[in-house]
Design a protein around this motif. Structure first.
Motif, PDB file in Angstrom:
ATOM      1  N   MET A 140      -8.283   2.335  -2.255  1.00 52.47           N
ATOM      2  CA  MET A 140      -7.296   1.438  -1.656  1.00 52.47           C
ATOM      3  C   MET A 140      -7.923   0.447  -0.682  1.00 52.47           C
ATOM      4  O   MET A 140      -7.454  -0.678  -0.524  1.00 52.47           O
ATOM      5  CB  MET A 140      -6.233   2.276  -0.938  1.00 52.47           C
ATOM      6  N   LYS A 146       0.807  -1.230   0.000  1.00 50.28           N
ATOM      7  CA  LYS A 146       0.000   0.000   0.000  1.00 50.28           C
ATOM      8  C   LYS A 146       0.838   1.277   0.000  1.00 50.28           C
ATOM      9  O   LYS A 146       0.586   2.182  -0.800  1.00 50.28           O
ATOM     10  CB  LYS A 146      -0.952  -0.011   1.199  1.00 50.28           C
ATOM     11  N   ALA A 205      -9.299  -2.656  -5.232  1.00 47.82           N
ATOM     12  CA  ALA A 205      -7.883  -2.722  -4.883  1.00 47.82           C
ATOM     13  C   ALA A 205      -7.203  -3.967  -5.434  1.00 47.82           C
ATOM     14  O   ALA A 205      -5.989  -3.981  -5.651  1.00 47.82           O
ATOM     15  CB  ALA A 205      -7.709  -2.666  -3.365  1.00 47.82           C
TER      16      ALA A 205
END
Length: 1523
Positions: free
Chosen positions: A436, A232, A442
């Motif tokens: 996200m 991430k 995602a």
């Protein structure tokens, strides 16, 4: 124990591989497991089966047993072994090479003959045109075609970016047709059968194309933010950089010094500021690592108040290292938490009062804030690295002259390459951040693949813990997606199944694969895929371009994947002399290499290579070879590659001198077709580029491999001039290539016209190839709109198979003398850059005949000499029969001369051992001296060794070997004639071949001699293990005839007494063998024969080996020297012997007992006549034959004299006899203690047992003082006496010994003591007087204050120094072995356990308890200081580890273990085997091929010891006999 995952063990099919036990494993329960498939079974890499043990000599001997594998299936196989309770101790890999077949008859294609040409598949066009395009490979002599992937490619057209791994590229199917993999398979099979060409293709497992439909349907197959949430922060940074790039392109930061078009360093500095202010500061990436301080503190407070904690002190200053952070599995900001258990271990309040709790929470909070600060710094460190990488990439892409100069930043050419795909419409950064945490979105943010410079090749850079994406260290391939397999198929079923199907399609169609991006593919994935491929095509050819910078790392991949060859490019340097240092690239072994035995240790190998003259075909920024070096270098470069003894390769376009890299050409370009009469640019023939030269080179390469030219020599001759020699070790023909490289263009760079002359041993039969690069113009770089065409202005002018006189580049060729050989000197003219010339060289006819005849005579030693052997017109008569017939005539005493005799022994005969100049003398004058050195040289092919230099420089060593034996005459002289005749051939062959053939002759003669030796020995030796045979050679090593100091003569009435003709008197005289005590110190002159050492060694070296006659001779000769009831310590031919040894006579008696027991009708020796040298105790030495008496009378005299008591002073006593002994030391005393029956003797000034070190240092004041006097009753002498008395009782009862008693005369009275009573008295008293009990009540004759160890046996009884009695030494096991009846089983077993724990060393036994205050384990006889206990080697027997006592210790251990029960005995047998394995290793490695007398502590080498000691080898051999 070794772990061999990084050692490469590579074998060809047809070999038998044996697993044998190393020294640390012998005597243990070992089982070998392997996943090599059993006969009739398929390979399963996870299924391991045990291998059976084979026992070649029929008995379970650990030093010879082995497991075996018959290697008939190609691939990579794993093995490991278990030991006892340990399931997996160690292991490694075996790589078995494939066997490739071509043609209608399935002929074998040798791996070293492969010439491969790589084709970029997208340039082949429609499939129906392929035959015409790949015909170029056939017509230029290639036998393998390597295709880049034939699958459907991604939108980028990058040839390794596949959109669908299962679909054939539709571009190969013209309109109206649909070709399938079956059509490709048919084409491949046609090429294999009709053209004798194999086809391989690339496989790519680490990525797929961004445009692959299946990856978007199955996003779990890539690394995304759902299955890899640790990415991430890297994804956020990637998106922020994209938005920054768009803003830079739009001019937002131009005023701040960051315009769209970067121009200078100022722009770079401004970019750094923008990156920090607008990207890293705003992203706050450190929050992904940190803990929420408020939440964690509140949780801590609540748990404290719950009252479940104990009360202790406040935190320690060390605790911040101990606080554990728990990683948030979803990797959210402030998602990490604290392991409260670790917190409670560190932070606890004094009490549970609110103030103490509050204080504790504040400490906890402070520590968290400190920890968060550290994590902030950690992330900033990553940000700094990312900034450096971003800026460095911008400099390369937009400013550097070496870069692609992308121009202004735009959306097409962003500031930096994107690391993740973003398959959604454009949106703001804040909107993207919300995606996200949405799993369904995602999961589609997939990471691109690429490479990382300097990365650990065994580590996946996309796995957790790697920060490559965050630190922007990836050289990204933005048209690919990195695949995420997990650890096993269950982790990503679709991906594993998809790629397995892809692999199976490939293996069905092609003969082999090239592993692309092998370092980026998880190893376990590649293993599974290649196993699937080999299940379809067992002889799969596998190559890979792996270069980790470490051979050991490369080996990991080769081992686990079973890679056949690693791809290596030619070494491109301005100074091409580096080619000369690349021997490993060019071949297997050097010219003149030694012939290796058929059964030999498997040593780690060097990986097979595929040597390329051109390689990279796909790099976006790579230059073509034509752009990297001049066009003149292409032909020499190809020659260099073709002369390598390994697979070779090239890329289509190299031979045609293609001016540009294929990958940078726009779509639609296709390869040209073959046309022998081509006139246009869309066709090629032998007039194109260097194709004609490459055809000749490929033919030569394949011919050299097929005809066994396996030896290679590479030499730098001059500037850019390299010679490569390929040599056939059977025919001894050579092919020598001389080439002149031109990495720099000779038209614009100066090259010298002078080329040094070349010296070639032998006769040049022809010039195989002479070629010159012709360039009419080098200005054309025009690219054809449709076809991949080379430079039409360039070609080669070649001549093939011409005579030397017709060469244009050889000025003259003369025969000259150089390095003791006649060689051909080649002088060049006009050998300009771009030239090559290749000679075929044969031996001079006379040399060829001599070598052929020599090889014919060597066939008796090995059939591998059959090839190249020739009959001769006239064979020397000595060579008409096999050597074994000559060897079988030699006695073992003559074998001593042939094989051994150290320098001191040789000098006694007026000679000496051969001294190799600038090195060392050999250890032996006999063959073993040479074999010991050559066994080190041979496996490593160390042709630069001084011994090899000496052989090349002259015939001195050959003459030494033959003349030394010729001088002896008789049967041994015949062997000398044989060597002389064999060396006669050597003297007429090129000197570079002398070392290998000298080795073949010596090795063959040596093994034949050993075979003849063993035939003359006992069945125990003949049927024994290799260790038994090695030790039995100690008999030949030590037992020989020493004319200078011969044994005393024995009675002429005896049969089989050896005689020889004296050179002085010309009369017959006895020449009986004697035993040397040790080499090299105690083997010649007066110091050769020691009474004690002779009879400690006699049972093992003579009786057990079947040398009964020699044993009888030595026993009777020494019997003749009896004087004062003793035999000499130092024999000195008897008349000059020293009678100061109290134990030698008892060892002599023990040997007579062993002779009677072991030899058929051995008791007859008791009646043999003994020639007495001394008729009375006071008489002078008498002449031979003065008095004879039967041996049993001599034995009785010994017993009688001891019972009566022995007291005398040594003859010639004083400093002239022994300069170190005090006057009292010359007084010798021995007798029998009437109260105990024990033999006693000695005094504190002499040392009459084997521990006989006399002090020599005046500085340390130990001169004249024995280190170990051992006066009183020494335990081993008491045991030997008991053994003798018991035996005499038995002999008398059986009628073989006429005496039942001995008489004592005291004060005029004579009384008789029967042997029965004497035996009983010793039996009754031994344990009472010698055993040191654990029981405090058992105090008979004991002095508790002197007891240091309990549960052992004393070393002596009633010594003049009482504390010496109680020392733990190595001697009581001797008594246990010869007289076990003296010992209670349990007490004996306990005492042996103490000895094992305290005294047993690596090879020997410590001679003193290491806990003793005077123990010192390092012996240095040269040291003279003021240390009383060490000076001048005073500690000789005070710690150093002697070997011969180990034999008695192990024999005693075996005897009493059997009494303790089967389980104990089995464990003891294993222990003994393990201990003996160390001796086996030492014997194998010792250049003396013997066991030393002693070592320093822990088995360290002692320079003052004999390197080979008779007693050491004898007693170890006795242990093996007992086993």
């Amino acid at each position: 124990m070794e772990r061999l995952e990084r050692a490469l063990f590579r074998l060809e099919q047809g070999y038998e591989l044996q697993f044998r036990l190393g020294p640390t494993l012998q005597g243990k329960e070992v089982q070998v497991y392997t996943n090599y498939p059993a006969k009739g079974h398929k390979f399963d890499r996870l299924k391991f089966c045990p291998l059976d043990w084979f026992y070649p000599n029929g008995c379970e001997d650990d030093c010879d047993k082995y497991c075996r594998l018959d290697l008939i299936v190609a691939g990579s196989y794993q093995y490991y072994f278990s030991c006892g309770d340990k399931e997996k101790v160690s292991g490694g890999y075996i790589v078995v090479d494939p066997v490739l077949r071509v043609g209608a008859n399935n002929d074998i294609l040798p791996l070293d003959s492969i010439s491969s040409q790589t084709y970029v598949a997208k340039c082949l066009g429609p499939l129906d045109k392929w035959i015409d395009r790949v015909r170029v490979a056939k017509e230029t002599g290639y036998n393998m075609i390597h295709f880049t992937p034939l699958q459907k490619l991604g939108v980028s057209g990058f040839c390794y970016s596949m959109a669908d791994q299962l679909m054939l590229n539709p571009d190969f199917s013209p309109e109206g047709k649909h070709y399938t993999w079956g059509d490709i398979g048919n084409l491949v099979e046609t090429l294999r059968k009709d053209w004798n060409m194999l086809c391989i293709t690339d496989v790519v497992y680490n990525h797929t194309a961004v445009s692959s439909e299946w990856i978007h349907l199955h996003p779990e197959c890539g690394y995304n933010l759902v299955n890899s949430p640790y990415l991430k922060p890297a994804w956020l940074l990637d998106r922020a950089l994209w938005h920054l790039s768009c803003e830079v392109a739009d001019g937002k930061y131009a005023e701040r010094g960051v315009p769209a078009l970067f121009q200078d360093e100022g722009n770079m500095n401004a970019l750094r500021v923008i990156l920090w202010q607008e990207v890293f500061s705003r992203l706050r990436l450190w929050e992904f690592l940190q803990v929420s301080v408020d939440e964690a503190t509140e949780q801590f407070r609540q748990l404290l108040q719950a009252g479940s904690l104990g009360i202790s002190s406040t935190s320690s200053p060390e605790c911040k290292k101990q606080l554990k952070i728990v990683q948030d599995p979803r990797h959210r900001r402030f998602g990490n938490t604290v392991d409260m258990n670790s917190a409670f271990d560190i932070f606890t309040p004094h009490s549970m009062s609110p103030s103490d709790v509050q204080e504790c929470c504040l400490c906890f909070r402070k520590r968290l804030e400190e920890l968060n600060l550290e994590l902030y710094k950690e992330m900033n460190h990553h940000a700094e690295q990312a900034t450096n990488c971003i800026v460095g990439n911008v400099v390369y892409e937009r400013i550097s002259d070496q870069g692609p100069n992308l121009g202004p930043v735009s959306r097409k050419y962003p500031l930096c390459t994107r690391y993740f795909i973003f398959p959604f419409k454009e949106m703001t950064f804040d909107e993207e951040m919300q995606l996200m945490e949405q799993k369904e979105k995602a999961c589609h943010f997939l990471a691109h693949d690429g490479l990382v410079k300097g990365n650990d090749p065994l580590r996946n850079f996309a796995e957790p813990g790697s920060q490559v994406y965050l630190r922007r260290e990836l050289v990204c391939q933005s048209d690919t997606i990195k695949l995420c397999y997990g650890e096993k198929p269950e982790d990503c079923p679709y991906l594993w199944a998809h790629m397995k199907t892809y692999t199976e399609i490939t293996a069905t169609v092609f003969s082999g694969v090239c592993m692309v991006n092998c370092l980026s593919t998880p190893l376990h994935v590649s293993e599974v895929m290649l196993a699937a491929a080999r299940s379809i095509k067992p002889n799969l050819y596998v190559i890979a371009d792996i270069c980790t910078g470490s051979q050991l790392f490369d080996n990991v991949f080769v081992n686990r994947l079973g890679i056949t060859s690693l791809v290596r490019d030619t070494v491109d340097t301005a100074e091409s002399q580096e080619e000369g240092g690349c021997q490993s690239l060019f071949g297997r072994e050097p010219v003149g290499a030694f012939v290796q035995p058929s059964l030999r240790p498997l040593i780690p190998a060097v990986t097979r290579m595929m040597f390329m003259d051109s390689h990279d075909v796909y790099g976006p920024n790579n230059q073509s070879p034509n752009q990297k070096s001049s066009v003149y270098d292409f032909l020499p470069r190809s020659t260099l590659v073709s002369m390598a003894c390994c697979a070779t390769g090239s890329t289509r376009g190299f031979d045609e001198l293609l001016p540009h890299q294929i990958s940078v050409l726009r779509e639609g370009h296709q390869y040209t077709c073959w046309n022998s009469d081509a006139q246009t640019s869309d066709q090629v023939n032998l007039q194109t580029g260097i194709l004609a030269g490459k055809l000749a080179l490929n033919r030569l390469h394949q011919e050299l491999a097929a005809e066994g030219f396996t030896q290679v020599y590479v030499e730098q001759l001059g500037e850019g001039v390299v010679t490569v020699t390929r040599h056939c070790p059977s025919s001894h023909q050579s092919v020598v290539a001389v080439l002149r490289r031109a990495i720099k263009n000779p038209e614009t760079n100066h090259f010298t016209d002078d080329v040094p002359p070349l010296f070639i041993p032998g006769c040049i039969k022809e010039v195989v190839l002479e070629a010159l690069t012709i360039v009419r113009s080098t200005n054309s770089n025009k690219i054809d709109d449709k076809n991949l065409s080379g430079l039409p202005e360039c070609t080669v002018e070649i001549k093939e198979h011409i005579q030397l006189k017709d060469s244009k580049v050889v000025k003259k060729a003369d025969m000259v003398s150089k390095h003791n050989s006649v060689v051909q000197e080649i002088v060049f003219e006009k050998f300009t850059p771009g030239c090559i010339i290749i000679f075929r060289v044969t031996l001079e006819p006379g040399s060829q005949e001599q070598l052929g005849a020599l090889r014919r005579h060597l066939i008796q030693f090995s059939p591998q000499y059959q090839t190249g052997s020739m009959a001769e017109h006239s064979t020397p008569s000595i060579l008409t029969n096999p050597l074994m017939i000559i060897m079988s005539k030699l006695t073992l005493a003559e074998m001593n001369v042939l094989l051994y005799r150290c320098d001191a022994e040789e000098r006694e005969d007026g000679g000496g051992c051969y001294n190799i100049p600038s090195w060392l003398p050999l250890n032996y004058g006999g063959l073993q001296g040479l074999m010991s050195v050559m066994s080190e040289i041979r496996p490593k092919n160390d042709l630069g060794h001084p011994l090899c230099d000496n052989l090349r420089q002259g015939d001195w060593m050959m003459d030494y070997v033959s003349n030394r034996l010729l001088a002896k005459g008789g049967a041994i002289g015949e062997v000398g004639h044989w060597f002389q005749a064999m060396f006669g051939y050597l003297k007429h062959i090129p000197r570079y071949l002398v070392p290998c053939y000298f080795d073949s002759i010596i090795q063959g003669a040596y093994t034949t001699a050993l075979e003849a030796v063993f035939k003359r020995m006992s069945s125990f030796v003949q049927n024994g293990s290799s260790l038994v045979k090695q030790l039995s050679l100690g008999s030949v090593q030590m037992c020989g005839v020493d004319h200078s100091w011969a044994l005393p003569t024995i009675s002429p009435q005896l049969k089989d007494v050896p005689f020889h003709l004296s050179e002085v008197t010309n009369q017959e005289e006895q020449c009986c063998e004697s035993l040397a005590a040790g080499l090299p110190h105690f083997c010649a002159g007066v110091f050769r024969c020691w009474g004690r050492d002779t009879f400690i060694s006699l049972r093992g070296l003579l009786l057990l080996t079947g040398r009964h006659l020699e044993a009888r001779t030595i026993i009777l000769a020494c019997a003749g020297t009896l004087h004062h009831g003793l035999i000499p310590n130092l024999l000195g031919q008897g008349c000059s012997g020293r009678y100061n040894s109290r134990d030698a006579v008892w060892w002599w008696l023990q040997c007579i007992q062993e002779y009677c027991t072991l030899v058929p009708d051995g008791v007859s020796i008791l009646r043999c006549a003994v020639q007495r040298m001394y008729t009375t105790n006071v008489s002078e030495p008498q002449p031979s034959g003065a008095r004879e008496q039967p041996l049993y009378d001599v034995i009785q005299e010994v017993m009688q004299q001891h019972m009566h008591g022995i007291q005398f002073r040594e003859t010639n006593a004083g400093p002239q006899l022994d300069s170190n002994m005090s006057d009292e030391g010359f007084n010798v005393e021995a007798g029998v203690d009437q109260s105990t029956g024990f033999i006693y003797g000695g005094n504190r000034f002499n040392c009459g047992t084997w521990m006989d070190k006399m002090g020599e240092s005046e500085k340390a004041h130990n001169k004249g003082i024995p280190a170990t006097p051992r006066d009183g009753s020494a335990v081993e002498i008491v045991g030997l006496c008991k053994s003798t008395v018991r035996w005499l009782v038995k002999l008398h009862n059986s009628g073989h010994f006429p005496y039942a008693a001995v008489n004592i005369r005291r004060e005029g009275q004579t009384s008789s003591v029967s042997y029965v009573k004497w035996d009983l008295k010793i039996q009754e008293n031994f344990e009472k007087k010698f055993y040191i009990s654990h029981d405090r009540q058992d105090s008979e004759g004991k002095q508790p204050e002197l007891v240091h160890k309990k549960g052992i046996y004393k070393d002596s009884f009633r010594s003049s120094s009482p504390w010496c009695d109680y020392q733990l030494r190595t001697n009581f096991p001797i008594a246990m072995t010869v007289a076990p009846e003296l010992f209670t089983v349990e007490k004996a077993w306990g005492a042996l356990g103490v000895a094992e724990n305290k005294l047993l060393g690596l090879l020997g036994m410590k001679t003193l308890d290491p806990d003793d205050m005077v123990y010192c384990g390092v012996y240095n006889n040269n040291l003279d200081n003021d240390n009383f206990n060490q000076a001048k080697g005073f500690n000789y027997h005070q710690g150093p580890e002697w070997l011969w006592p180990v034999g008695y210790f192990l024999r005693a251990k075996l005897y009493f273990a059997k009494k303790m029960g089967k389980e104990t005995y089995d464990k003891t047998v294993n222990l003994v085997k393990n201990i003996l394995s160390r001796h086996s290793v030492h014997l194998e490695r010792s250049p003396w091929k013997g066991l030393p007398g002693l070592t320093n502590e822990n088995g360290q080498h002692c320079q003052f010891s004999c390197e080979s000691q008779a007693s050491s080898m004898a007693t170890i051999l006795e242990v093996l006999y007992d086993l």
